[in-house]
Design a protein around this motif. Structure first.
Motif, PDB file in Angstrom:
ATOM      1  N   GLU A  74       7.084 -44.823  93.134  1.00  0.00           N
ATOM      2  CA  GLU A  74       8.335 -44.144  93.416  1.00  0.00           C
ATOM      3  C   GLU A  74       9.384 -44.461  92.357  1.00  0.00           C
ATOM      4  N   VAL A  75       9.486 -45.720  91.982  1.00  0.00           N
ATOM      5  CA  VAL A  75      10.425 -46.109  90.922  1.00  0.00           C
ATOM      6  C   VAL A  75       9.968 -45.533  89.588  1.00  0.00           C
ATOM      7  N   ASN A  76       8.657 -45.541  89.337  1.00  0.00           N
ATOM      8  CA  ASN A  76       8.150 -45.005  88.073  1.00  0.00           C
ATOM      9  C   ASN A  76       8.450 -43.520  87.923  1.00  0.00           C
ATOM     10  N   LYS A  77       8.364 -42.769  89.020  1.00  0.00           N
ATOM     11  CA  LYS A  77       8.691 -41.341  88.958  1.00  0.00           C
ATOM     12  C   LYS A  77      10.165 -41.137  88.629  1.00  0.00           C
ATOM     13  N   MET A  78      11.030 -41.919  89.262  1.00  0.00           N
ATOM     14  CA  MET A  78      12.465 -41.837  88.961  1.00  0.00           C
ATOM     15  C   MET A  78      12.736 -42.172  87.499  1.00  0.00           C
ATOM     16  N   LYS A  79      12.034 -43.189  87.016  1.00  0.00           N
ATOM     17  CA  LYS A  79      12.197 -43.616  85.630  1.00  0.00           C
ATOM     18  C   LYS A  79      11.773 -42.506  84.671  1.00  0.00           C
ATOM     19  N   ALA A  80      10.654 -41.870  84.962  1.00  0.00           N
ATOM     20  CA  ALA A  80      10.157 -40.786  84.108  1.00  0.00           C
ATOM     21  C   ALA A  80      11.119 -39.606  84.111  1.00  0.00           C
ATOM     22  N   ARG A  81      11.656 -39.259  85.289  1.00  0.00           N
ATOM     23  CA  ARG A  81      12.611 -38.145  85.363  1.00  0.00           C
ATOM     24  C   ARG A  81      13.874 -38.453  84.568  1.00  0.00           C
ATOM     25  N   ALA A  82      14.357 -39.698  84.671  1.00  0.00           N
ATOM     26  CA  ALA A  82      15.571 -40.081  83.946  1.00  0.00           C
ATOM     27  C   ALA A  82      15.350 -40.017  82.439  1.00  0.00           C
ATOM     28  N   ARG A  83      14.211 -40.487  81.998  1.00  0.00           N
ATOM     29  CA  ARG A  83      13.929 -40.437  80.558  1.00  0.00           C
ATOM     30  C   ARG A  83      13.765 -38.998  80.074  1.00  0.00           C
ATOM     31  N   ALA A  84      13.141 -38.165  80.900  1.00  0.00           N
ATOM     32  CA  ALA A  84      12.990 -36.752  80.529  1.00  0.00           C
ATOM     33  C   ALA A  84      14.351 -36.074  80.418  1.00  0.00           C
ATOM     34  N   ALA A  85      15.328 -36.575  81.173  1.00  0.00           N
ATOM     35  CA  ALA A  85      16.681 -36.016  81.109  1.00  0.00           C
ATOM     36  C   ALA A  85      17.503 -36.624  79.980  1.00  0.00           C
ATOM     37  N   GLY A  86      16.881 -37.499  79.190  1.00  0.00           N
ATOM     38  CA  GLY A  86      17.555 -38.083  78.027  1.00  0.00           C
ATOM     39  C   GLY A  86      18.255 -39.390  78.280  1.00  0.00           C
ATOM     40  N   GLU A  87      18.081 -39.985  79.456  1.00  0.00           N
ATOM     41  CA  GLU A  87      18.729 -41.263  79.737  1.00  0.00           C
ATOM     42  C   GLU A  87      17.976 -42.412  79.063  1.00  0.00           C
ATOM     43  N   ASP A  88      18.715 -43.406  78.623  1.00  0.00           N
ATOM     44  CA  ASP A  88      18.133 -44.589  77.990  1.00  0.00           C
ATOM     45  C   ASP A  88      17.895 -45.643  79.066  1.00  0.00           C
ATOM     46  N   ILE A  89      16.660 -45.732  79.536  1.00  0.00           N
ATOM     47  CA  ILE A  89      16.314 -46.676  80.600  1.00  0.00           C
ATOM     48  C   ILE A  89      15.820 -47.979  79.991  1.00  0.00           C
ATOM     49  N   ILE A  90      16.437 -49.073  80.382  1.00  0.00           N
ATOM     50  CA  ILE A  90      15.977 -50.399  79.956  1.00  0.00           C
ATOM     51  C   ILE A  90      15.043 -50.909  81.049  1.00  0.00           C
ATOM     52  N   ASP A  91      13.812 -51.187  80.658  1.00  0.00           N
ATOM     53  CA  ASP A  91      12.735 -51.354  81.638  1.00  0.00           C
ATOM     54  C   ASP A  91      12.280 -52.801  81.746  1.00  0.00           C
ATOM     55  N   PHE A  92      12.663 -53.442  82.842  1.00  0.00           N
ATOM     56  CA  PHE A  92      12.180 -54.781  83.180  1.00  0.00           C
ATOM     57  C   PHE A  92      11.107 -54.714  84.266  1.00  0.00           C
ATOM     58  N   ARG A 138      18.545 -55.501  73.696  1.00  0.00           N
ATOM     59  CA  ARG A 138      18.406 -54.575  74.829  1.00  0.00           C
ATOM     60  C   ARG A 138      18.695 -55.296  76.158  1.00  0.00           C
ATOM     61  N   THR A 139      18.320 -56.550  76.250  1.00  0.00           N
ATOM     62  CA  THR A 139      18.596 -57.311  77.468  1.00  0.00           C
ATOM     63  C   THR A 139      20.103 -57.456  77.667  1.00  0.00           C
ATOM     64  N   ARG A 140      20.815 -57.752  76.595  1.00  0.00           N
ATOM     65  CA  ARG A 140      22.278 -57.869  76.712  1.00  0.00           C
ATOM     66  C   ARG A 140      22.906 -56.526  77.086  1.00  0.00           C
ATOM     67  N   GLN A 141      22.347 -55.454  76.550  1.00  0.00           N
ATOM     68  CA  GLN A 141      22.828 -54.114  76.919  1.00  0.00           C
ATOM     69  C   GLN A 141      22.643 -53.880  78.422  1.00  0.00           C
ATOM     70  N   ALA A 142      21.461 -54.262  78.924  1.00  0.00           N
ATOM     71  CA  ALA A 142      21.191 -54.121  80.356  1.00  0.00           C
ATOM     72  C   ALA A 142      22.148 -54.977  81.178  1.00  0.00           C
ATOM     73  N   LEU A 143      22.425 -56.185  80.700  1.00  0.00           N
ATOM     74  CA  LEU A 143      23.303 -57.084  81.444  1.00  0.00           C
ATOM     75  C   LEU A 143      24.720 -56.529  81.548  1.00  0.00           C
ATOM     76  N   ARG A 144      25.195 -55.849  80.508  1.00  0.00           N
ATOM     77  CA  ARG A 144      26.520 -55.220  80.587  1.00  0.00           C
ATOM     78  C   ARG A 144      26.531 -54.136  81.671  1.00  0.00           C
ATOM     79  N   SER A 145      25.452 -53.373  81.729  1.00  0.00           N
ATOM     80  CA  SER A 145      25.363 -52.328  82.760  1.00  0.00           C
ATOM     81  C   SER A 145      25.279 -52.933  84.154  1.00  0.00           C
TER      82      SER A 145
END
Length: 406
Positions: A18-36, A377-384
């Motif tokens: 379920e999370v993987n599908k959301m992640k794939a949709r977000a990336r397809a929409a051009g979002e930069d997902i930081i993946d832990f 990228r980790t620091r970028q994620a931490l700011r978010s």
């Protein structure tokens, strides 16, 4: 014709999907997902291992079927590794086998040695194959704590006293995925003593034995006197040498269990591609400074992640080993559960984590973060994440509105 197959019926929906599908949709929409979310090493396999693969693959004699239990040189290299690392002697002919990663080895051994209705003791939370390998094979799984304290042995004794039939196998995993808990040799000695007395086989998974940061290197259960009478241990090249896609792992220990796995694998596969096995041999026998570098990289990332989460108001224990942090849900989000929290974090902060419920019901108050993104990228994620935490009231209100509209 429509019908549900018996083994498939026993498998719940894959929570991570379920999370993987959301992640794939977000990336397809051009979002930069930081993946832990997934413990997938992001660094290349060390060059000398890749070079050995290429060199061997150029020889057409290596292109045929391989050996399902592993080429002799690789089994000897595993035995030498155990001797160096833990002062444990292995017979490479009867006490060692090469697997297509530890996951395949665990699943096939479960298939080889399990009868329908057998009771298997498995930690909860745990890496999914630890329980579902046996569930697929028809067993009944009884949960025990991951903790190495007295409650672990109380649970073992209760299982022996109250399970029908008596438990036949115990699965353990230290350093643990997902919790990062570690154990010492005294714990292993107590486990071996208990299981020898009650005639219970032990399947130990030490895939993260070389990814440790604090204190002494993790022990092997095979160091315990008499362990081979009841124990088999699974190791892997995936994390130690950044070789996850190569699919090379091992089982070592009890000759009867190794023989059972050898026999069933002889029907199921021809072993890994020979050049991969030769390269794995070079990894075990060659310079080990690459392992030190991999360990140091994860330690640095761990420190950045844990310190940054604390700065964001999310206090997470610092893992002493593995490539994972086991993070309790922030108090304001506890009521959501791990899956809804993971989806919210992905949607609002563009950060993907693994919901703890995917590792068992006792993991639902946690999420797992893998240190597989670089420090930038980790620091970028931490700011978010900090922004997400600072605005938690608005985030929760918006989430409630979305749920109401749905």
């Amino acid at each position: 014709m429509e019908q549900e197959f018996h083994r498939i019926r026993r498998l719940p929906p894959y929570v991570f999907a379920e999370v993987n599908k959301m992640k794939a949709r977000a990336r397809a929409a051009g979002e930069d997902i930081i993946d832990f979310g997934m413990g997938n090493p992001d660094q290349p396999t060390p060059a000398h291992i890749v070079e050995k693969l290429c060199e061997t693959a150029r020889n057409p004699k290596t292109h045929g079927y391989s050996n399902s239990r592993g080429i002799p040189g690789l089994r000897r290299a595993l035995a030498a590794y155990y001797e160096r690392r833990w002062n444990v002697s292995l017979d490479p002919e009867t006490e060692a086998i090469v697997t297509l990663g530890s996951k395949e080895g665990l699943a096939n051994l479960a298939s080889a040695i399990t009868s329908p209705g057998d009771v298997i003791l498995v930690p909860n939370p745990s890496y999914p194959i630890h329980q579902f390998g046996f569930i697929i094979a028809g067993a009944a799984v009884r949960s025990i704590p991951v903790s190495t304290g007295p409650e672990f042995f109380v649970a073992l004794q209760n299982a022996v006293n109250h399970s029908v039939p008596k438990p036949s196998m115990l699965v353990i995993n230290y350093p643990n995925n997902p919790t990062a808990e570690v154990c010492d040799l005294d714990f292993y000695e107590a486990v071996v003593d208990f299981c020898r007395h009650h005639q219970i086989y032990v399947l130990s998974d030490i895939a993260y034995s070389e990814i440790y940061f604090d204190g002494n290197p993790p022990p092997s259960i095979l160091q315990v006197k008499g362990a081979k009478e009841v124990c088999v241990e699974f190791t892997s090249m995936s994390k130690t040498y950044n070789m996850p896609g190569w699919r090379i792992g091992f089982a070592a220990g009890n000759p009867r269990l190794i023989s059972a796995l050898t026999r069933i694998k002889s029907y199921l596969d021809y072993g890994a591609f020979t050049p991969i096995q030769v390269a794995a041999t070079a990894a075990l026998n060659g310079p080990q400074n690459c392992v030190d570098e991999i360990r140091q990289l994860y330690k640095e990332r761990r420190d950045v992640l844990i310190d940054g989460l604390a700065g964001a108001g999310w206090h997470v224990p610092s893992p002493p080993a593995t490539m994972f942090a086991w993070a309790p849900l922030p108090k304001a989000f506890e009521h959501l559960g791990s899956l809804e929290f993971s989806k919210l974090l992905l949607r609002e902060a563009q950060v993907a984590v693994a919901p703890g419920i995917g590792f068992g019901e006792h993991g639902d108050g946690f999420v797992r973060l893998a240190v597989v993104e670089n420090k930038h990228r980790t620091r970028q994620a931490l700011r978010s994440i900090k922004s997400f935490m600072d605005n938690y009231q608005t985030v929760l209100e918006d989430a409630e509105k979305r749920r109401a509209e749905a």
